[in-house]
Design a protein around this motif. Structure first.
Motif, PDB file in Angstrom:
ATOM      1  N   GLU A 250       1.878   1.780  -3.523  1.00 40.45           N
ATOM      2  CA  GLU A 250       0.767   2.304  -4.322  1.00 40.45           C
ATOM      3  C   GLU A 250       0.607   3.799  -4.110  1.00 40.45           C
ATOM      4  OE1 GLU A 250      -3.867   1.051  -5.113  1.00 40.45           O
ATOM      5  OE2 GLU A 250      -3.201   1.385  -3.048  1.00 40.45           O
ATOM      6  N   ARG A 251       0.684   4.245  -2.859  1.00 37.50           N
ATOM      7  CA  ARG A 251       0.540   5.675  -2.581  1.00 37.50           C
ATOM      8  C   ARG A 251       1.695   6.477  -3.179  1.00 37.50           C
ATOM      9  NH1 ARG A 251      -1.288   3.675   2.545  1.00 37.50           N
ATOM     10  NH2 ARG A 251       0.734   4.113   3.519  1.00 37.50           N
TER      11      ARG A 251
ATOM     12  N   ARG B 109       0.828  -1.209   0.000  1.00 42.38           N
ATOM     13  CA  ARG B 109       0.000   0.000   0.000  1.00 42.38           C
ATOM     14  C   ARG B 109       0.860   1.256   0.000  1.00 42.38           C
ATOM     15  NH1 ARG B 109      -5.128  -1.470   0.363  1.00 42.38           N
ATOM     16  NH2 ARG B 109      -5.669  -3.397   1.463  1.00 42.38           N
ATOM     17  N   ARG B 110       1.992   1.218   0.673  1.00 44.90           N
ATOM     18  CA  ARG B 110       2.909   2.364   0.645  1.00 44.90           C
ATOM     19  C   ARG B 110       3.427   2.590  -0.772  1.00 44.90           C
ATOM     20  NH1 ARG B 110       5.445   3.143   5.875  1.00 44.90           N
ATOM     21  NH2 ARG B 110       7.099   4.311   4.844  1.00 44.90           N
TER      22      ARG B 110
ATOM     23  N   LEU C 209      -5.917  -1.270  -5.058  1.00 45.30           N
ATOM     24  CA  LEU C 209      -5.702  -2.533  -4.375  1.00 45.30           C
ATOM     25  C   LEU C 209      -6.961  -2.958  -3.631  1.00 45.30           C
ATOM     26  CD1 LEU C 209      -2.134  -1.925  -2.875  1.00 45.30           C
ATOM     27  CD2 LEU C 209      -2.718  -3.440  -4.776  1.00 45.30           C
TER      28      LEU C 209
END
Length: 360
Positions: free
Chosen positions: A170-171, A167-168, A242
């Motif tokens: 993706e950001r 997720r990091r 995601l």
């Protein structure tokens, strides 16, 4: 106090030479034509001399331009090499008992960096690795590689599970694409994506992975080659968000003397003159059968066969990463750790005659 950079006088001198030498050559040619009595004659001998003078002037100009272009090319390659050392920094030969080697080839002639990325870092959560492939080439791809790798190098230490790391990433990718869109409104950032494989190897060799559209690694056991898992990957990062839940895929245990080969799809998608794909599993099996099972020689063998298969004409960047387990013992000690698993300590053999730098 005024400070003068040391490189400024040198660059100014080069500019003077770049402008002055062609001017001098041109002045010589004009002076000869206008002032030399021989240049005014129409005889055969006079014409030969005049032609020789202008040939020498033209040759001098060509040589000067060629040398200037070569200097510029060397400078660009030095800058690209410095960028590569920051983005794809050389990996140490051993990381927490794992023998590591990685290398990449760019599809563009003369280029040293492309859209592929990899990294391996030892953390309190285990050894974590990333392998990725950015869509496209050039400066835009390099900027995406920098954003994703920078986020990975921080997140692997902060996040207790691979889902948080992903997720990091993706950001970070979303922020990078928004900044690109603001800087260049006409750039097609909506079409950008990156395939990513995240891998975690615990102290006991247990492996977990998250895969966003990337090829699964190959497990190398003795002379046997097989995919690490057959689980369906997630979509690549970028076009789709995601899912809410990101459980890592269990991939079994990496036992001592076993290895993993992580790669980008440029390896298996490479074709020969007849359109046949590169048989990566077959090449790996033959190399292992010949006793080539340590990371760096294995990479050298694969790249040699790949260039031979394509006659040196790659159409996509290729990156390879080998992780070989050289831990000899695993001891489990109480008490139970904070993550609910027994703490493991490993005995790692001291490296002998290992390569001093990464690559092929």
């Amino acid at each position: 106090m005024n400070r003068i950079k040391a490189g400024v006088p040198r660059r100014a001198g080069r500019r003077v030479l770049a402008i002055g030498l062609p001017t001098v050559w041109g002045a010589i040619a004009i002076t000869y034509k206008m002032a030399c009595p021989l240049a005014q004659q129409n005889g055969f001998g006079a014409r030969i001399v005049t032609s020789a003078v202008f040939f020498a002037v033209g040759t001098g100009l060509i040589v000067h331009v060629r040398q200037a272009l070569l200097r510029e090319l060397r400078q660009v390659r030095r800058v690209a090499g410095a960028a590569q050392s920051v983005l794809l920094r050389p990996l140490p030969p051993r990381i927490d008992g794992l023998h590591v080697s990685a290398a990449q080839l760019s599809a563009e002639r003369g280029a040293v960096i492309g859209g592929d990325l990899y990294e391996v870092i030892a953390t309190e959560h285990g050894v974590r690795a990333v392998m990725g492939d950015v869509r496209g080439h050039g400066l835009a791809a390099i900027g995406t590689v920098a954003a994703v790798l920078g986020s990975f190098r921080e997140a692997v230490h902060d996040e207790p599970d691979l889902g948080g790391v992903l997720r990091r990433l993706e950001r970070a990718l979303a922020r990078h694409l928004r900044e690109r869109a603001r800087a260049a409104p006409d750039s097609p950032v909506a079409e950008e994506f990156i395939t990513v494989l995240l891998l975690e190897i615990g102290p006991d060799g247990e492996m977990h992975a998250l895969n966003c559209g990337h090829p699964w690694p190959y497990r190398l056991t003795g002379t046997h080659v097989e995919p690490l898992t057959h689980a369906d990957p997630l979509p690549p990062l970028g076009p789709f968000p995601l899912p809410p839940d990101l459980p890592a895929v269990p991939c079994g245990q990496l036992k001592p003397e076993e290895a993993l080969l992580l790669y980008t799809d440029g390896a298996e998608d490479a074709r020969d003159a007849h359109g046949r794909f590169f048989p990566l599993p077959i090449v790996l099996t033959e190399a292992l059968s010949d006793g080539v099972n340590t990371p760096q020689p294995l990479l050298g063998t694969v790249f040699t066969q790949l260039l031979r298969h394509t006659a040196g004409r790659l159409t996509d960047d290729v990156a390879l990463l080998v992780l070989r387990n050289e831990r000899t013992q695993v001891h489990y000690n109480a008490p139970i750790g904070a993550r609910g698993t027994a703490r493991a300590t490993t005995h790692n053999p001291q490296p002998t005659n290992h390569p001093q730098r990464n690559g092929v």
